[in-house]
Write an enzyme that holds these catalytic residues in place. Structure first.
Site, short mmCIF file in Angstrom:
data_model
loop_
_atom_site.label_atom_id
_atom_site.label_comp_id
_atom_site.label_asym_id
_atom_site.label_seq_id
_atom_site.Cartn_x
_atom_site.Cartn_y
_atom_site.Cartn_z
N GLY A 53 5.84 117.45 -28.06
CA GLY A 53 6.96 116.53 -28.01
C GLY A 53 8.25 117.17 -28.49
CG HIS A 56 8.35 118.38 -33.37
ND1 HIS A 56 8.34 117.47 -34.40
CD2 HIS A 56 7.49 117.90 -32.43
CE1 HIS A 56 7.52 116.48 -34.11
NE2 HIS A 56 6.99 116.72 -32.92
CE LYS A 104 3.05 120.44 -32.25
NZ LYS A 104 3.34 120.83 -30.84
CG ASP A 109 0.52 117.87 -28.00
OD1 ASP A 109 0.93 116.74 -27.67
OD2 ASP A 109 1.22 118.68 -28.62
CG HIS A 218 4.61 113.15 -34.35
ND1 HIS A 218 3.46 113.85 -34.63
CD2 HIS A 218 5.13 113.70 -33.23
CE1 HIS A 218 3.28 114.79 -33.71
NE2 HIS A 218 4.28 114.72 -32.85
#
Length: 332
Positions: A53, A56, A104, A109, A218
């Site tokens: 995502g 980051h 990750k 993912d 997150h």
């Protein structure tokens, strides 16, 4: 919500466009499906890709370049990229020597990279995968079965990227990646929440005198909520569980990574590094290499994470090898 954006739904594509212009000597950006690729790809080496995502930054797109990643797949903010992105990136970096996926440990993912690997294999591309799961804070979390993949991902991308650059084959790259993941542990904390642009409000609430210990990248909850404490006490709260988990022992040499969560001033990160160095010295653990800065962030969250990686001679050599990316560069 105060953010330097135009419209929430356009944040990722407009950021990618900005990166493409700012770092045109290093990266190219492709759209629909979205991915970043190293200039000149594919190269005559194992391709190394990662993704996750957005929100980051600089991970992962900021680590595309010589000696690190060959491509990165950015999802929406805090949302996994989709298999089409990962497949397109895999094909773009395939130079005939196979492709390594660095993933990750978040459910979306892992699932989407697995699908992309299967699709790539059907097209004759050899793909190997390694999943990072270094966060000692919690065993399962909002988006994770097992431990979350956090700070060690950055170190792994650098070390494995150097191995691939030096000509290591796919099996060797995968073995090195697994060794790095096995030898690294992380834990983080937050002083403030963060606001996903499309949500328009903070993901959680913290009182002015509170902090969240063991936070995820997150904004997902950590181990516990505590009253705000001095840096030395926070350092003990993070370092203690890390050191006990591997466990690290007297005489070890480590890479000490003190990471800002996005809204943390560098002066505070160095205060925390000083405290971590004190803790390690008391345990006769040598800091052989270090990294201090905001490399795996959570939008504008204020906070810090510690990552310790037990080093061997090969890892030190690969860490020291030249790297030239938008966010990490030395030795060139």
């Amino acid at each position: 919500m105060k953010k330097l954006i135009n419209a929430p739904e356009n944040v990722v594509k407009e950021a990618l466009a900005g990166m493409a212009i700012a770092h045109a000597d290093l990266i190219q950006v492709h759209y629909d499906p979205d991915y970043l690729v190293r200039v000149g790809a594919p190269h005559n080496k194992v391709g190394v890709i990662s993704g996750g995502g957005s929100g980051h930054e600089p991970m992962h797109g900021g680590f595309v370049g010589y000696g690190m990643l060959d491509a990165a797949c950015p999802g929406a903010v805090f949302t996994s990229p989709v298999p089409d992105q990962m497949l397109a990136a895999t094909k773009a970096v395939n130079g005939g020597k196979g492709v390594l996926h660095i993933v990750k440990n978040y459910t979306g993912d892992v699932m989407n990279f697995e699908m992309a690997a299967e699709l790539a294999a059907a097209e004759g591309i050899e793909v190997a995968s390694v999943v990072t799961n270094d966060d000692v804070a919690v065993e399962n979390s909002t988006w994770t079965a097992g431990r979350r993949g956090v700070g060690v991902t950055v170190l792994l991308e650098k070390i494995v990227g150097a191995a691939a650059e030096a000509g290591a084959d796919l099996a060797t790259c995968k073995a090195i990646a697994e060794r790095v993941n096995a030898g690294g542990r992380s834990m983080g904390m937050a002083l403030t929440p963060c606001t996903v642009p499309q949500a328009g409000k903070p993901g959680f609430e913290l009182a002015d005198d509170e902090m969240e210990v063991g936070i995820g990248i997150h904004g997902e909850p950590g181990r516990r909520r505590e009253k705000l404490a001095p840096a030395r006490d926070i350092a003990e709260m993070l370092a203690g569980p890390i050191l006990e988990d591997l466990p690290f022992k007297s005489g070890d040499a480590v890479l000490a990574f003190v990471n800002g969560m996005g809204g943390t001033p560098l002066i505070e990160l160095y205060v925390m590094y000083n405290e971590l160095a004190r803790i390690l010295k008391d345990r006769n653990i040598t800091i052989a290499r270090s990294l201090v800065g905001s490399y795996i962030t959570s939008l504008e969250m204020a906070g810090v994470s510690f990552t310790l990686l037990r080093l061997d001679d090969e890892m030190i050599k690969l860490w020291d090898a030249p790297v030239h990316t938008p966010a990490l560069r030395w030795g060139m």
